[in-house]
Write an enzyme that holds these catalytic residues in place. Structure first.
Site, mmCIF file in Angstrom:
data_model
loop_
_atom_site.group_PDB
_atom_site.id
_atom_site.type_symbol
_atom_site.label_atom_id
_atom_site.label_comp_id
_atom_site.label_asym_id
_atom_site.label_seq_id
_atom_site.Cartn_x
_atom_site.Cartn_y
_atom_site.Cartn_z
ATOM 1 N N GLU A 104 0.821 -1.207 0.000
ATOM 2 C CA GLU A 104 0.000 0.000 0.000
ATOM 3 C C GLU A 104 0.857 1.261 0.000
ATOM 4 O OE1 GLU A 104 -0.790 2.223 2.874
ATOM 5 O OE2 GLU A 104 0.934 1.349 3.856
ATOM 6 N N HIS A 124 -4.057 -2.860 2.761
ATOM 7 C CA HIS A 124 -3.379 -2.854 4.058
ATOM 8 C C HIS A 124 -3.153 -4.284 4.552
ATOM 9 C CE1 HIS A 124 -4.347 1.456 4.354
ATOM 10 N NE2 HIS A 124 -3.429 1.499 5.289
#
Length: 338
Positions: free
Chosen positions: A10, A306
């Protein structure tokens, strides 16, 4: 020395925080390059720097590159040191994210610890205090460590100024956790919080949620709180037999109260429709403790970046296998084992 590309996955602070947490737990040093390289403000911002300095203090670590805007860091821990700590972020940066950086290590230490954290407690880019208190920490308690967190003062973005105290009674090793069913819904509650803003904003938000989800009026409350600056949050708590989930939306200038409420309600609707125990954000938090325990599994929604970043990062530090399988549309099972 483990070498990690901080722009991977991410590409934000997640890979840094996970690396710091696992470096403390395993004692393995690491070097991170290109920290947050793809962000509009690359490198270590105040919140990330506080996490690094907090981890360094808990681990009595040798650190190079721990300065604002740095994109390169070397972190060499020297064990886990329980104690009493104060970590002021100095901005509205999330106290939750700083806490999660040092919590796994202190929950494995040889003595209890007490933390005082100051900064943002309700920030749209991080889990709010209620998520930790109601959803995450009770699951960690099932694995062994006992953590009590208390919200002493709210801190909204951008003023910050919030304060949280945390007491940790560690246990090692941790027990595996299996969470495949959520059971019956036993509690539904929507709470709208306002600080230095008109009460009617919160009242409109709870009405919108009740109407959208068809919940009765007794499931709602409005709370006016004191903080350093104005702020607004809508918190939906869904308590089930085996897990509690919390969904949040934050008021923004120019965004109608009904739209804020709809955002939180939409997340709750998705969770309820999938009939899984673990929501998207809780999945992100659970992968690391399961890896520390060495075993566990849970069912959740489609994995966020995430969560996949966490999975990729933890493999640098611990010898575990992590498998993620899609069982149905928006239903995944994550399995951790050696």
């Amino acid at each position: 020395m483990i070498v990690i590309d901080g722009s991977s996955g991410e590409g934000g602070g997640q890979v840094l925080r996970t690396s710091l947490a696992l470096s403390l737990v395993t004692g393995r040093p690491f070097e991170m390059k290109r920290i947050r390289a793809g962000r509009s403000k690359p490198g270590l911002q105040r919140q990330h720097l506080t996490a690094v300095l907090a981890a360094a203090e808990v681990g009595k670590a040798e650190v190079h590159g721990a300065v604002l805007n740095s994109q390169h860091l070397v972190f060499v821990p020297q064990g886990i040191h329980a104690g009493e700590y104060q970590f002021p972020i100095g901005t509205a940066g999330s106290v939750s994210l700083v806490l999660q950086t040092v919590l796994p290590a202190l929950a494995l230490a040889n003595a209890p610890s007490v933390l005082k954290l100051e900064g943002g407690t309700h920030n749209s880019l991080a889990p709010p205090f209620e998520f930790l208190h109601l959803a995450y920490l009770p699951l960690l308690a099932r694995m062994g460590p006992q953590i009590e967190a208390r919200l002493e003062r709210h801190g909204f973005y951008p003023a910050g100024g919030g304060r949280v105290s945390v007491s940790i009674v560690p246990q090692a090793p941790w027990r595996p956790l299996e969470l495949l069913q959520r059971g019956q819904v036993v509690r539904r509650h929507v709470r709208a919080i306002v600080s230095r803003l008109p009460r009617h904003i919160a009242e409109r938000e709870v009405r919108a949620v009740l109407g959208r989800l068809n919940w009765p009026p007794e499931c709602a409350s409005v709370e006016e709180v004191e903080s350093a600056g104005p702020g607004n949050a809508v918190l939906l708590e869904i308590g089930c037999e085996h897990v509690t989930e919390v969904f949040t939306a934050f008021g923004q200038r120019g965004v109608p109260a009904e739209q804020v409420a709809a955002s939180a309600a939409s997340e709750a609707e998705r969770y309820l429709a999938a009939e899984v125990p673990v929501g998207e954000h809780l999945a992100d938090q659970l992968v690391l403790p399961l890896a520390i325990a060495g075993e566990g599994r849970f069912r959740t929604l489609a994995l966020s970046t995430h969560t996949t970043t966490n999975i990729a990062t933890l493999k640098n530090f611990v010898d575990v296998q992590v498998e993620a399988e899609e069982l149905a549309p928006d239903v995944w099972e994550v399995r951790v084992g050696r």
